[in-house]
Design a protein around this motif. Sequence first.
Motif, PDB file in Angstrom:
ATOM      1  N   LYS A  85     -16.225  28.159 -14.211  1.00 52.54           N
ATOM      2  CA  LYS A  85     -17.136  28.907 -13.352  1.00 52.54           C
ATOM      3  C   LYS A  85     -17.828  29.982 -14.190  1.00 52.54           C
ATOM      4  O   LYS A  85     -17.184  30.665 -14.967  1.00 52.54           O
ATOM      5  CB  LYS A  85     -16.382  29.545 -12.190  1.00 52.54           C
ATOM      6  CG  LYS A  85     -15.799  28.531 -11.210  1.00 52.54           C
ATOM      7  CD  LYS A  85     -15.137  29.227 -10.032  1.00 52.54           C
ATOM      8  CE  LYS A  85     -14.588  28.210  -9.025  1.00 52.54           C
ATOM      9  NZ  LYS A  85     -13.946  28.873  -7.861  1.00 52.54           N
ATOM     10  N   GLY A  86     -19.108  30.113 -13.992  1.00 51.45           N
ATOM     11  CA  GLY A  86     -19.854  31.134 -14.722  1.00 51.45           C
ATOM     12  C   GLY A  86     -20.460  30.644 -16.012  1.00 51.45           C
ATOM     13  O   GLY A  86     -21.378  31.262 -16.546  1.00 51.45           O
ATOM     14  N   LYS A 125     -22.658  31.975 -19.989  1.00 55.73           N
ATOM     15  CA  LYS A 125     -23.133  33.336 -19.745  1.00 55.73           C
ATOM     16  C   LYS A 125     -21.957  34.262 -19.442  1.00 55.73           C
ATOM     17  O   LYS A 125     -22.017  35.463 -19.747  1.00 55.73           O
ATOM     18  CB  LYS A 125     -24.132  33.343 -18.592  1.00 55.73           C
ATOM     19  CG  LYS A 125     -25.417  32.585 -18.899  1.00 55.73           C
ATOM     20  CD  LYS A 125     -26.298  32.494 -17.672  1.00 55.73           C
ATOM     21  CE  LYS A 125     -27.497  31.588 -17.943  1.00 55.73           C
ATOM     22  NZ  LYS A 125     -28.318  31.380 -16.733  1.00 55.73           N
ATOM     23  N   LYS A 126     -20.924  33.723 -18.859  1.00 54.86           N
ATOM     24  CA  LYS A 126     -19.746  34.532 -18.555  1.00 54.86           C
ATOM     25  C   LYS A 126     -19.097  35.025 -19.842  1.00 54.86           C
ATOM     26  O   LYS A 126     -18.636  36.166 -19.916  1.00 54.86           O
ATOM     27  CB  LYS A 126     -18.747  33.719 -17.732  1.00 54.86           C
ATOM     28  CG  LYS A 126     -17.507  34.502 -17.316  1.00 54.86           C
ATOM     29  CD  LYS A 126     -16.592  33.662 -16.440  1.00 54.86           C
ATOM     30  CE  LYS A 126     -15.372  34.471 -16.022  1.00 54.86           C
ATOM     31  NZ  LYS A 126     -14.455  33.660 -15.185  1.00 54.86           N
ATOM     32  N   GLY A 157     -21.218  37.816 -21.209  1.00 58.20           N
ATOM     33  CA  GLY A 157     -21.111  38.990 -20.356  1.00 58.20           C
ATOM     34  C   GLY A 157     -19.802  39.740 -20.531  1.00 58.20           C
ATOM     35  O   GLY A 157     -19.730  40.946 -20.287  1.00 58.20           O
ATOM     36  N   GLU A 158     -18.745  39.030 -20.965  1.00 57.67           N
ATOM     37  CA  GLU A 158     -17.449  39.656 -21.125  1.00 57.67           C
ATOM     38  C   GLU A 158     -17.284  40.322 -22.490  1.00 57.67           C
ATOM     39  O   GLU A 158     -16.324  41.061 -22.715  1.00 57.67           O
ATOM     40  CB  GLU A 158     -16.344  38.618 -20.951  1.00 57.67           C
ATOM     41  CG  GLU A 158     -16.215  38.123 -19.505  1.00 57.67           C
ATOM     42  CD  GLU A 158     -15.216  36.993 -19.368  1.00 57.67           C
ATOM     43  OE1 GLU A 158     -14.836  36.435 -20.431  1.00 57.67           O
ATOM     44  OE2 GLU A 158     -14.831  36.662 -18.230  1.00 57.67           O
TER      45      GLU A 158
END
Length: 281
Positions: A264-265, A268-269, A272-273
């Motif tokens: 999920k995500g 891009k996740k 972003g982290e």
Amino acid sequence: MCADSLLPSSGRRVFVALGDSFTEGVGDRDERLPNGVRGWADRVAEKLAKAEPGWRYANLAIRSKRLRQIIGEQLEPALAMRPTLVTLYAGGNDILDLGTDMAALMEDYEKLVASLAGTGATLVLFTGFDVKVSALLEPLKKRNTVYNQGVREIAAKYGAVLVDYWCLDAFHDRRMWDSDRLHMSKAGHKYLAGQVLDQLGVPHKIKPKEWDPPARPSLREWERRQRRWVNDWVLPLFGRKIRGITLGDALSPRWPEPVTVPRKGGLKKIVGEQPAQARPT
């Protein structure tokens, strides 16, 4: 994975993408991701992770790279990652270079394919599309034909999966191409990701873009587009060739080491982290 998937159903799952701008993702802009692009390979990696968790993904492709550079800079790192899935598109920039020896190019291409096939990974190869950029490039069509026939024969010889890009009629629509007319648009990258996943037997919900028939431009509008294309893309391209530089000279691979793709995500996740100072540029 589907019952007829060509990918491992258990054990290590490492996807490594090699090549040039085609695989880097040029034309599919996303400033949140490394090098400011997304591309079909990122999309394939995310669908793999959704279908079966645990996939790791590296993308070593950099725009403007010639075949010799892909061999010299990307092959050894790719082999060290012990991939289970490899995609390769290489040679397109060589075709555009004056004086390219096609026989020598295809010999080097086969050596690269042989090295990758030797890993035992599922190997995906691509033919090149006959991009209708300008009548000035029509003499290169013969080179493209030689290249595509060679890729088809090499794919069959080494048991590689072939995505016959040349035959994908959807790309005859100009909206599948970016403003430079050489790289796919976001819609083009999404469509190609679906084609790759279909060949691998991976489930997905990517659907072709449904457009109304394109409006025929007036002569004035056509001339305006031509001038803008020449000024924005053609003249800068020749300027770089004269200076001996490329758009990829200052860039690094987008995903130089395998990253575990979240279900999920997506990718891009991961970005972003990361702390801002650690994010790839």
